[in-house]
Every structure is written in structure tokens, then in C-alpha cells.
Design a protein around this motif. Structure first.
Motif, short mmCIF file in Angstrom:
data_model
loop_
_atom_site.label_atom_id
_atom_site.label_comp_id
_atom_site.label_asym_id
_atom_site.label_seq_id
_atom_site.Cartn_x
_atom_site.Cartn_y
_atom_site.Cartn_z
N GLU A 196 3.55 0.22 -0.81
CA GLU A 196 2.74 0.47 0.38
C GLU A 196 1.27 0.48 -0.04
O GLU A 196 0.90 1.12 -1.02
N ILE A 197 0.47 -0.24 0.72
CA ILE A 197 -0.97 -0.33 0.46
C ILE A 197 -1.74 0.33 1.60
O ILE A 197 -1.47 0.06 2.78
N GLU A 212 -5.06 0.29 3.49
CA GLU A 212 -6.25 -0.54 3.70
C GLU A 212 -7.39 0.35 4.17
O GLU A 212 -7.24 1.15 5.09
N TYR A 246 -10.45 -3.31 1.66
CA TYR A 246 -9.94 -3.12 0.31
C TYR A 246 -8.62 -2.35 0.40
O TYR A 246 -8.28 -1.80 1.44
N GLY A 247 -7.90 -2.32 -0.72
CA GLY A 247 -6.61 -1.65 -0.71
C GLY A 247 -6.37 -0.82 -1.94
O GLY A 247 -6.95 -1.05 -3.01
N ILE A 248 -5.49 0.18 -1.78
CA ILE A 248 -5.06 1.03 -2.89
C ILE A 248 -3.58 1.33 -2.71
O ILE A 248 -3.10 1.50 -1.57
N ASN A 249 -2.85 1.37 -3.80
CA ASN A 249 -1.44 1.71 -3.77
C ASN A 249 -1.29 3.15 -3.27
O ASN A 249 -1.90 4.08 -3.81
N ARG A 253 3.25 -2.31 4.26
CA ARG A 253 4.28 -2.53 3.25
C ARG A 253 4.25 -4.00 2.86
O ARG A 253 4.34 -4.87 3.71
N TRP A 310 5.24 -7.24 -4.06
CA TRP A 310 4.39 -7.61 -5.19
C TRP A 310 4.34 -9.13 -5.33
O TRP A 310 3.35 -9.68 -5.85
N ILE A 327 1.27 -10.65 -3.76
CA ILE A 327 -0.04 -10.27 -4.27
C ILE A 327 -0.50 -11.29 -5.30
O ILE A 327 0.20 -11.56 -6.27
N ILE A 370 -7.24 -5.60 -3.52
CA ILE A 370 -6.72 -4.37 -4.11
C ILE A 370 -7.56 -4.06 -5.34
O ILE A 370 -7.66 -4.87 -6.26
N GLU A 417 2.53 -1.07 -11.84
CA GLU A 417 1.81 -1.91 -10.88
C GLU A 417 1.48 -3.27 -11.49
O GLU A 417 0.64 -3.36 -12.38
#
Length: 298
Positions: free
Chosen positions: A15-16, A18, A26-29, A105, A108, A111, A139, A232
Motif C-alpha cells: 500500500e502506497i 500518495e 510522491y509516495g511512501i510505503n 494498493r 511491486w 513499480i 516513490i 522493499e
């Protein structure tokens, strides 16, 4: 949003969150996030890095606040917006952002690793790019951001040097790590520790393809006797790689060591359920060497 599938292990999904900085996405786990709170005043720290806004203490825990806009050399953020409070590498850090868009969601496999035209492999802070609802979301490599600000939070290579002179060992070890800098440092550290037969790959898929091709040759122990993996990684993450190894006949006895900034209580449980033989937080390179010694009976 239905995220039941994320409760299963080894699905190669994440899940990222935003969020927006300077009008960009931008995104983060989500696994790195403890909570999101409104911006609050911080206490400046003398002689701190320019990207460090200061410190504050919600719930009696001191947290360092980092201005992401400043990190990306786009000026300084206004005293508004949100703090994304994270926990990785055993550090509690708040990142100042403008706003949060939502949680997505993704796989990988979707990405994309940035190429050299976007960022230098060792210096860039973009760890991946994913297309969400027709929009590209970058990300960020938050570990790299923090290490650039405070180098002592990175891999503690001196811990390996403290082990002293060690005998050479040619046991074959496979490493899966997408960060070019960390991949290089891990290889250099293990080489210093005497481990010289190293195959390093840039994601779980590349590692799995190599391991599976070795299995087809017959005696797997000639090619792989230990696997070290990050969690990751684009294309295939470390949990999926661990699941494939532990559920494949002829490979399940290979020790798998998860070496990641995401080894918190929840992730540790997932790793255990997948059959990981050991799980270590990424700065602890000295402990990684000792753990390899243990699982190989050295």
C-alpha cells in the motif's frame, strides 16, 4: 478500500500513501507510517542540517521533523500542512508535506526503477515510479534522505571492521537489494568479513531467476547456500522471494535472512510466517555478518 489481500503474506503487493509536496505527487510505503498529524510548531535545533526543521514531542516521544520540500531543493515549506510520522531503521521521523491524497494498493511488478536520466543510481532519492489513475507517482527513498542528512544512521560499516581479520569463506551467498549504494556497501562489508563468493542482484525477481536456474542444474548447494534480501524492491519484493524459496522443493532448506529498514514488529511476524530464518534492521551490518556465520554454522 478493501485491503484484505495485503493481510496475506508474499503477495508481492504493498500500500502506497500518495502525498503532495510543491504541487507534485510522491509516495511512501504505508508500512513505514506510524501516523499522520496536522503540522505543529517545532523547536529549531542549532547547527542542524538545513532540511531539519526542528524537534517536537507528541506523546512524550522526541521526533525530528524534516522538510521534504527543502530536501528536494524547492525552498522551504510554509508552517502548515501535515506531518507524516514514520518509523524505519529504528528511528521516529516526521516528514513535512503539504497534503495527503490517499492510499493505493499496487503490485511491486508495476513499480518502475528510475533510470540514469532521472537520478544517479547512488545519489537519487527516487526509489521507484508507479502510474496511479493515469498519474505518475514518485516513490521516495526515505532511508537515503535520512542518511544524507545524518550519515551515522546508515550502514554501520565500522562494525564489520571491528570484527577483525577473518578467514576467507567461499560459501555461495545471493544478495537481493535494489539500492545501488546499499548493494555495493553490503558486498564490500561481506567481502571484508571474508565472504567472497557473492552474487548480488537488484530485486527479488532477478534473485529468484538466478536461484531457480541454479536449482535446474542439480546440486543447489554449489550455487546458493544463503540468501540475504531487502523487503522493499521493485518487480518482486523480499517477502515474495522468501515465500518462493521456502515453498519450493529443493530450496526450502536454504537460509533466508531479511535485511531491511522495515523490520518492525508487524513485518517481523510476516517474515516469520513466511519462514525467514533471521530478520535484521538495515544499519546492523555487523550483526548481519554474525547471523550469516550462525546460519552457515561457521
Amino acid at each position: 478500500m478493501d485491503s484484505k489481500i495485503l493481510l496475506e503474506n508474499g503477495t508481492n503487493e504493498l500500500e502506497i500513501l500518495e502525498f503532495m509536496v510543491d504541487g507534485n505527487s510522491y509516495g511512501i510505503n504505508v508500512a513505514k507510517i506510524r501516523e499522520i498529524i496536522p503540522y505543529q510548531a517545532v523547536t529549531p535545533v542549532p547547527n542542524a542540517h538545513p532540511s531539519v526543521e526542528g524537534i517536537f514531542m507528541p506523546r512524550d516521544v522526541m521526533i525530528t521533523a524534516i522538510d521534504l520540500k527543502n530536501c528536494m531543493q524547492r525552498g522551504e515549506s510554509d508552517p502548515s500542512g501535515l506531518f507524516i510520522i514514520t518509523n524505519f531503521n529504528r528511528l521516529d521521523i516526521a516528514f513535512h508535506v503539504e497534503s495527503v491524497v490517499g492510499i493505493h494498493r499496487v503490485s511491486w511488478a508495476d513499480i518502475i526503477k528510475p533510470d540514469a536520466t532521472i537520478s544517479n543510481s547512488e545519489d537519487g532519492v527516487a526509489t521507484g515510479i508507479v502510474k496511479i489513475n493515469g498519474k505518475l507517482v514518485i516513490i521516495l527513498d526515505f532511508e537515503k534522505i535520512v542518511t544524507d542528512i545524518s550519515p551515522e544512521t546508515g550502514l554501520k560499516v565500522a562494525d564489520v571492521e571491528a570484527l577483525g581479520v577473518r578467514e576467507r569463506c567461499d560459501v555461495p551467498i545471493v544478495i537481493a537489494e535494489d539500492s545501488a549504494l546499499l548493494n555495493k556497501l553490503i558486498v564490500e562489508s561481506l567481502t571484508k568479513a571474508g565472504y567472497t563468493n557473492l552474487t548480488h542482484t537488484v530485486n527479488g525477481k532477478e534473485a529468484w531467476d538466478y536461484i531457480d536456474s541454479c536449482r535446474a542444474k542439480g546440486d543447489i548447494s554449489k550455487y546458493v547456500q544463503c540468501v540475504i534480501t531487502d523487503i522493499e524492491m521493485p518487480v518482486m519484493d523480499g517477502h515474495r522471494l522468501t515465500k518462493l524459496i521456502k515453498e519450493t522443493q529443493g530450496l526450502s532448506n536454504i537460509p533466508v535472512i531479511i535485511f531491511s529498514s522495515l523490520v518492525n514488529e508487524e513485518m517481523r511476524k510476516k517474515g516469520e510466517q513466511l519462514g525467514a530464518d533471521a530478520q535484521l534492521s538495515k544499519p546492523e551490518i555487523g550483526r548481519l555478518v554474525q547471523t550469516i556465520d550462525e546460519v552457515l554454522g561457521r
